[in-house]
Design a protein around this motif. Structure first.
Motif, mmCIF file in Angstrom:
data_model
loop_
_atom_site.group_PDB
_atom_site.id
_atom_site.type_symbol
_atom_site.label_atom_id
_atom_site.label_comp_id
_atom_site.label_asym_id
_atom_site.label_seq_id
_atom_site.Cartn_x
_atom_site.Cartn_y
_atom_site.Cartn_z
ATOM 1 N N VAL A 27 104.918 0.444 -27.885
ATOM 2 C CA VAL A 27 105.334 1.838 -27.706
ATOM 3 C C VAL A 27 104.398 2.528 -26.718
ATOM 4 O O VAL A 27 104.839 3.274 -25.839
ATOM 5 C CB VAL A 27 105.366 2.575 -29.069
ATOM 6 N N MET A 28 103.110 2.271 -26.837
ATOM 7 C CA MET A 28 102.135 2.879 -25.920
ATOM 8 C C MET A 28 102.377 2.391 -24.488
ATOM 9 O O MET A 28 102.287 3.173 -23.539
ATOM 10 C CB MET A 28 100.707 2.544 -26.360
ATOM 11 N N ARG A 43 105.464 4.042 -23.216
ATOM 12 C CA ARG A 43 105.121 5.443 -22.926
ATOM 13 C C ARG A 43 104.338 5.533 -21.615
ATOM 14 O O ARG A 43 104.591 6.411 -20.798
ATOM 15 C CB ARG A 43 104.306 6.011 -24.097
ATOM 16 N N ARG A 95 97.670 -6.156 -37.240
ATOM 17 C CA ARG A 95 97.796 -6.587 -35.844
ATOM 18 C C ARG A 95 99.219 -7.057 -35.569
ATOM 19 O O ARG A 95 99.771 -6.764 -34.515
ATOM 20 C CB ARG A 95 96.793 -7.688 -35.557
ATOM 21 N N TYR A 137 102.166 -6.448 -37.437
ATOM 22 C CA TYR A 137 103.249 -5.516 -37.726
ATOM 23 C C TYR A 137 103.014 -4.094 -37.209
ATOM 24 O O TYR A 137 103.973 -3.359 -37.013
ATOM 25 C CB TYR A 137 103.528 -5.480 -39.234
ATOM 26 N N ALA A 138 101.814 -3.698 -37.000
ATOM 27 C CA ALA A 138 101.575 -2.320 -36.574
ATOM 28 C C ALA A 138 100.988 -2.259 -35.171
ATOM 29 O O ALA A 138 101.418 -1.454 -34.344
ATOM 30 C CB ALA A 138 100.651 -1.619 -37.561
ATOM 31 N N TRP A 139 99.993 -3.107 -34.907
ATOM 32 C CA TRP A 139 99.283 -3.007 -33.633
ATOM 33 C C TRP A 139 100.186 -3.389 -32.457
ATOM 34 O O TRP A 139 100.246 -2.663 -31.464
ATOM 35 C CB TRP A 139 98.032 -3.893 -33.673
ATOM 36 N N LYS A 140 100.895 -4.510 -32.526
ATOM 37 C CA LYS A 140 101.763 -4.931 -31.428
ATOM 38 C C LYS A 140 102.879 -3.919 -31.180
ATOM 39 O O LYS A 140 103.107 -3.532 -30.033
ATOM 40 C CB LYS A 140 102.329 -6.323 -31.695
ATOM 41 N N PRO A 141 103.603 -3.463 -32.201
ATOM 42 C CA PRO A 141 104.625 -2.447 -31.927
ATOM 43 C C PRO A 141 104.010 -1.151 -31.392
ATOM 44 O O PRO A 141 104.570 -0.512 -30.500
ATOM 45 C CB PRO A 141 105.292 -2.209 -33.274
ATOM 46 N N LEU A 142 102.851 -0.791 -31.945
ATOM 47 C CA LEU A 142 102.184 0.423 -31.471
ATOM 48 C C LEU A 142 101.776 0.260 -30.010
ATOM 49 O O LEU A 142 101.970 1.169 -29.198
ATOM 50 C CB LEU A 142 100.960 0.733 -32.343
ATOM 51 N N MET A 143 101.246 -0.905 -29.664
ATOM 52 C CA MET A 143 100.865 -1.164 -28.272
ATOM 53 C C MET A 143 102.106 -1.233 -27.384
ATOM 54 O O MET A 143 102.090 -0.792 -26.237
ATOM 55 C CB MET A 143 100.070 -2.475 -28.159
#
Length: 170
Positions: free
Chosen positions: A42-43, A46, A32, A34-40
């Motif tokens: 980026v989303m 986008r 959550r 390190y991956a989820w927040k940056p992924l969110m």
């Protein structure tokens, strides 16, 4: 004591389950963070980028429709103006044609009247010249008749001779 075995040859304990659950929770927290927040993020970026592209496309479409409407209006106005010009040219051409026909008719009548006048004048001139010739021939015949004491046959021949001369003089 008997321990339940889930898999043949391995033993499952409460401590193992607790450790697995704890490791899974830590993994979820790390994902959550390190991956989820940056992924969110980026989303979200986008999504915002796609939204702005859609807005720009809508704006471009609206501008294109407005330009198309303006072009149609200009084209319609040009058609109306060209039709008006064509109608004006037709009317002007018709007026000029009528004027040319009127002028030609007047000129034709004038030429016809001049010809009639010329014919009448030449006829009068010819009659006048003929009268002069007849008068002079009459005087000449009378003087010849008086000079010669002619008999009827000679007088008739003399008159016939003068009439033939009159025909030759024309």
């Amino acid at each position: 004591m008997l321990q339940p075995h889930l898999v043949i040859g391995s033993a499952f304990t409460f401590g193992d389950a607790f450790f697995t659950l704890f490791a899974f929770a830590i993994l979820l927290v790390l994902i959550r963070i390190y991956a989820w927040k940056p992924l969110m993020g980026v989303m979200k970026e986008r999504e915002e980028h796609i939204g702005s592209e859609i807005d720009a496309a809508e704006e471009s479409r609206a501008q294109a429709e407005q330009l198309l409407a303006e072009q149609k209006s200009v084209l319609q106005q040009a058609r109306v103006e060209s039709q008006t010009m064509i109608e004006n040219a037709k009317q002007l051409g018709e007026k000029e044609r009528e004027e040319i026909v009127k002028t030609a008719r007047r000129e034709s009548e004038r030429i016809k009247e001049e010809a009639k006048t010329d014919i009448a004048r030449e006829k009068e001139d010819a009659i006048s010249a003929l009268r002069e010739q007849v008068g002079s021939l009459s005087v000449l015949i009378a003087s010849k008749v008086i000079e010669k004491n002619l008999d009827e046959k000679e007088q008739s021949n003399l008159i016939q001779d003068y009439i033939e001369r009159l025909g030759d003089d024309k």
